[in-house]
Design an enzyme around this catalytic site. Structure first.
Site, PDB file in Angstrom:
ATOM      1  N   TRP A 355     -80.087 -11.384  40.227  1.00  0.00           N
ATOM      2  CA  TRP A 355     -80.090 -10.378  41.285  1.00  0.00           C
ATOM      3  C   TRP A 355     -78.720  -9.739  41.503  1.00  0.00           C
ATOM      4  CZ3 TRP A 355     -81.804 -15.412  41.535  1.00  0.00           C
ATOM      5  CH2 TRP A 355     -83.190 -15.587  41.515  1.00  0.00           C
ATOM      6  N   ASP A 356     -77.740 -10.066  40.647  1.00  0.00           N
ATOM      7  CA  ASP A 356     -76.360  -9.609  40.855  1.00  0.00           C
ATOM      8  C   ASP A 356     -75.811 -10.158  42.163  1.00  0.00           C
ATOM      9  OD1 ASP A 356     -73.955  -8.368  40.540  1.00  0.00           O
ATOM     10  OD2 ASP A 356     -74.683  -6.334  40.800  1.00  0.00           O
ATOM     11  N   PHE A 357     -76.167 -11.387  42.486  1.00  0.00           N
ATOM     12  CA  PHE A 357     -75.686 -12.050  43.697  1.00  0.00           C
ATOM     13  C   PHE A 357     -74.427 -12.864  43.389  1.00  0.00           C
ATOM     14  CE2 PHE A 357     -80.057 -12.103  46.026  1.00  0.00           C
ATOM     15  CZ  PHE A 357     -79.791 -10.841  46.540  1.00  0.00           C
TER      16      PHE A 357
END
Length: 679
Positions: A355-357
């Site tokens: 999630w590009d977290f």
């Protein structure tokens, strides 16, 4: 910083007509303002301020621990309304660089060292100013090329300062300014004159080289201030996301501050099969990926000889079939021995990130008072809106954390983590679910359009995997919290953090069916090729036909969290539509925000960050806004404060941010109380 292009277009003047006809409550219900994020509490002083704090600001983040706190107390809630502009300095950064103005961000926070205010511009020009007058004392220009097309903008968040104990007083480079550059150089300058240090590397610079050949020059950069501990300078890197699976490694490099000789390297993706983290990478998958870089700010604990890294996601961000497993040390806080670079402990905030977290913010090394005893902790704010508080020596949770089941059912080839870590005591600081009925809209047509978009996306809450159909991402990939990080008032056990509260979408596109051009990512793109994966990726803000967020306001919030208990003490909306709407209409919707807070002993929080062009002051005890000062351009930077010659100044870079669409510029603004009031 990750690409977070935010488009907030005109808000209809007709909304005000609707207010007058419908009345306040009916109007807000029509807009979909169904979730009130406001919490109204008060943080009381629980102990005297511990020692070690100064009225200056000698490091990015205030100090090496990232407290963003100053003991300056001349400006208080009682007199902050009297603040006025003390001086304004124009850096001239765009001279010779006008062609890439819209690919830049002025995110800098100056530092106060050697009786000078030292900063870096979007193009890595280093400038020293007189702290009282804002006049230029010296300047260094590394001559950055403007044809790099950087994936993370032309940007320099800050410089760092080192003073040697063995150097003779008055000799060249006895004290030094260190800076990383957009073309991945580490530069050492004499702090007094700004001249390069000839004994460091090659005539004052070391070239930091990636582990893989670059697809284009701007794929690999250094944008954050280096960390300094003892005689060691440490830097991470900013690497463009989702270009390819076999991407450059996010290697951390540590150099001798005097000679520039390499002391150690650390790879967040374990390259040694005997590394304890290697078991979290199935098969040999750690060899087939890259990144997990540290693009944000590193923290240091001088007393313990420890370095704390906030690591990002492995490549590519949205598909992990090539990297099965939890993927440690990615998406983690990693504590290293500062002399050897060896891992002491690690704590992972997201398993197998899709999630590009990233861990986007500087780890906060704070002292929390609980049970009549001081506890040294690491507090980590995240893009998900979670707050993890860890014991500084062991990495074990100081406030409890539990593994909870999360949505499953990813695309073919994906292997998801069945659970993710969640703090027990502190709820999410922003929303994570968006139902079609909650869709925002200025008009019924706008609201229905948003509702329909939400219906057509998979939205099972936080950690819903990306799909071919399309997935709702809430909070979005730019925050929750971001690189602006948090600030801490140790006398109240109070951590303050600003967050964005908007939704986005992501979609995986089967490669053989995707006929779109998917070349190298540029600063304007919202699609990524993910070479080596069976999918391309597209993502964007979830917006209405009018360009407004589909998620309900407030779109920007600031929260105060008691770190002894994890309780959210207060939470406030921050920002208005003043510079987004026609005719300067200032609706109190909050805005997404880029930058961080600073806290003073005088009882104030100073914050820019929002998409209206203001620097604001808030009461630290309850979060209420007390003052705002107009800026000539976007204030997407973290302010700092200091006392110099008996006068307290608050300084912020006001140069805007290309991806947020705020007005760009080259101003550094200083505010202070009138001289007459100090006599």
């Amino acid at each position: 910083m990750k690409r977070t292009r935010i488009k907030l277009f005109a808000i209809l003047v007709g909304a005000f007509i609707a207010i007058s006809f419908l009345g306040g409550s009916a109007f807000w219900n029509m807009l979909g303002l169904t979730k009130d994020l406001t919490i109204d509490g008060r943080a009381e002083i629980v102990r005297p301020l511990p020692g070690g704090f100064t009225t200056g600001w000698a490091a990015y983040g205030g100090d090496g621990k990232g407290t963003r706190f100053s003991a300056a107390d001349q400006i208080t809630p009682a007199n902050v309304q009297n603040l006025e502009t003390a001086w304004e300095f124009h850096t001239g950064a765009f001279r010779g660089h006008e062609n890439v103005r819209r690919s830049s961000a002025f995110e800098n926070t100056p530092i106060l060292v050697e009786n000078m205010l030292v900063l870096c511009t979007q193009f890595n020009q280093v400038i020293a100013l007189d702290p009282a007058k804002g006049t230029e004392l010296w300047r260094f220009d590394p001559k950055i090329s403007t044809d790099r097309k950087p994936g993370n903008q032309y940007n320099c968040r800050g410089v760092s300062y080192w003073k040697g104990t063995q150097s003779s007083v008055g000799s060249l480079c006895a004290s030094r300014i260190f800076m990383g550059t957009v073309d991945s150089r580490l530069i050492a300058l004499d702090a007094i004159t700004g001249k390069p240090c000839p004994d460091f590397g090659q005539q004052g610079q070391v070239q930091v080289r990636p582990s893989e050949p670059l697809v284009w020059p701007g794929e690999y950069q250094i944008t954050s201030a280096p960390a300094i501990i003892g005689n060691t300078v440490i830097t991470g890197s900013a690497i463009t996301d989702s270009v390819r699976t076999k991407a450059p490694l996010g290697t951390v490099h540590a150099y001798d501050t005097r000679t520039g000789a390499l002391k150690w390297e650390f790879n967040p993706i374990p390259q040694d099969p005997n590394d304890p983290a290697a078991d979290n990478w199935a098969g040999n998958s750690a060899r087939g990926t890259g990144h997990a870089n540290i693009w944000s700010t590193i923290s240091v604990d001088e007393e313990r000889g420890m370095v704390f890294l906030p690591t990002s996601s492995p490549s590519p961000d949205y598909y992990g079939g090539n990297r099965v497993g939890d993927n440690r040390y990615a998406n983690s806080v990693v504590a290293l021995n500062a002399e050897t670079g060896k891992v002491i402990w690690q704590f992972q905030t997201v398993h197998h990130d899709l999630w590009d977290f990233d861990v986007p913010a500087q780890p906060g090394l704070y002292q929390v008072w609980r049970g009549g005893k001081a506890h040294d902790v690491v507090a980590q704010v995240t893009k998900t809106g979670m707050v993890f508080v860890l014991d500084r020596d062991t990495g074990k949770p100081f406030l409890p954390v539990e593994e909870r089941p999360v949505p499953q059912g990813g695309v073919p080839g994906e292997v998801l983590s069945p659970t993710q870590p969640f703090p027990v005591n502190t709820p999410l600081l922003v929303n994570d679910r968006l139902n079609p009925a909650d869709a925002f809209g200025i008009t019924l047509w706008d609201k229905l359009a948003c509702s329909n978009k939400i219906k057509n996306l998979r939205g099972d809450g936080l950690f819903t995997p990306s799909t071919v159909k399309g997935t709702l991402a809430y909070p979005f990939y730019g925050g929750g919290a971001n690189w602006g990080s948090a600030a801490y008032d140790a006398s109240r056990n109070l951590m303050v953090v600003n967050l964005s509260n908007v939704a986005s979408f992501s979609r995986l596109n089967v490669k053989e069916l995707d006929r779109r051009k998917t070349g190298p990512i540029t600063d304007r793109a919202e699609a990524a090729p993910m070479e080596g994966a069976p999918y391309t990726m597209s993502r964007g803000m979830l917006a209405s036909p009018l360009g407004l967020p589909c998620s309900p306001p407030p779109w920007g919030v600031m929260a105060g969290v008691d770190l002894s208990t994890g309780k959210i003490v207060w939470r406030r909306t921050i920002g208005t539509t003043r510079d987004l709407a026609p005719a300067g209409i200032a609706l109190p919707f909050g805005t997404p925000n880029v930058g961080g807070p600073a806290i003073t002993r005088g009882g104030l929080i100073f914050l820019g960050a929002t998409l209206d062009n203001y620097l604001r002051a808030f009461d630290v005890s309850n979060g209420r806004e007390l003052w705002k000062g107009r800026l000539p351009a976007g204030g997407q930077a973290t302010p700092m404060t200091y006392i110099y010659h008996g006068r307290q100044y608050v300084v912020i870079a006001a140069g805007g941010h290309a991806f947020t669409g705020t007005k760009t510029g080259d101003s550094v603004m200083a505010f202070a109380l009138p001289v007459r009031s100090l006599k």
